[in-house]
Design an enzyme around this catalytic site. Structure first.
Site, PDB file in Angstrom:
ATOM      1  N   HIS A 160       0.851  -1.199   0.000  1.00  0.00           N
ATOM      2  CA  HIS A 160       0.000   0.000   0.000  1.00  0.00           C
ATOM      3  C   HIS A 160       0.880   1.239   0.000  1.00  0.00           C
ATOM      4  CE1 HIS A 160       0.650  -1.290   4.155  1.00  0.00           C
ATOM      5  NE2 HIS A 160       0.696  -0.015   4.476  1.00  0.00           N
ATOM      6  N   HIS A 178       0.949   5.199   1.156  1.00  0.00           N
ATOM      7  CA  HIS A 178       0.329   6.251   1.974  1.00  0.00           C
ATOM      8  C   HIS A 178       0.441   7.590   1.262  1.00  0.00           C
ATOM      9  CE1 HIS A 178       0.343   4.154   6.013  1.00  0.00           C
ATOM     10  NE2 HIS A 178       1.264   3.439   5.415  1.00  0.00           N
TER      11      HIS A 178
END
Ligand code: AMP
Ligand code: ZN
Length: 138
Positions: free
Chosen positions: A101, A103
């Site tokens: 992922h 951010h």
């Protein structure tokens, strides 16, 4: 492909509802459940990859292009003063959820996120050695 018992696979593929702000065939972008600041977003691939090292190069390029788009939206929507784009790989690097992922974090002077780059002493010999190793690999 999804991985059993992966929370981010479930969020990215609509199995668990979440605060989603964008979706395309490869990615879902959601709001972080524990945001550093309002608008802190996460880009999640729909197919499971533990981390950067398991991501196809083409998907990484797409994720980073999307990160620019999300960062622009976050900046406009929040009026933040700066934006960090952060992607952790491995527990030692602060990764707590083992599904790749990215951010996107809106930042303000004096906010609570502290990121410093403490300097270690690296000898000339160590620098030479690591430079040679890296150059040979790239
Ligand atoms: P990292 O430390 O890079 O692995 O970041 C994991 C991030 O995922 C943290 O910022 C968490 O707040 C966020 N997070 C964990 N679980 C959820 C969830 N169910 N929904 C949204 N964000 C989450
Ligand atoms: Zn997953």
């Amino acid at each position: 492909m999804m991985k059993d018992d992966c929370i981010f696979c479930k969020l990215a593929n609509n199995i668990i509802p979440t605060n989603s702000i964008y979706e395309d065939e490869d990615f879902k972008v959601i709001l972080d459940a524990n945001p550093v600041n309002a608008g802190h977003s996460l880009i999640l691939p729909k197919n499971h990859a533990d981390d950067l090292f398991q991501m196809e190069e083409e998907k990484v390029a797409k994720a980073y292009a999307l990160a620019k788009k999300v960062a622009e939206a976050v900046k406009k929507a929040t009026g933040c003063e700066g934006v960090n784009i952060l992607q952790n790989n491995g527990a030692a690097a602060g990764q707590t959820v083992n599904h790749y992922h990215v951010h996107i974090i809106p930042r303000y002077k004096g906010d609570k996120l502290v990121m410093t780059f403490p300097q270690s002493t690296v000898t000339e010999e160590e620098t030479k050695e690591v430079k040679e190793k890296l150059s040979a690999l790239l």
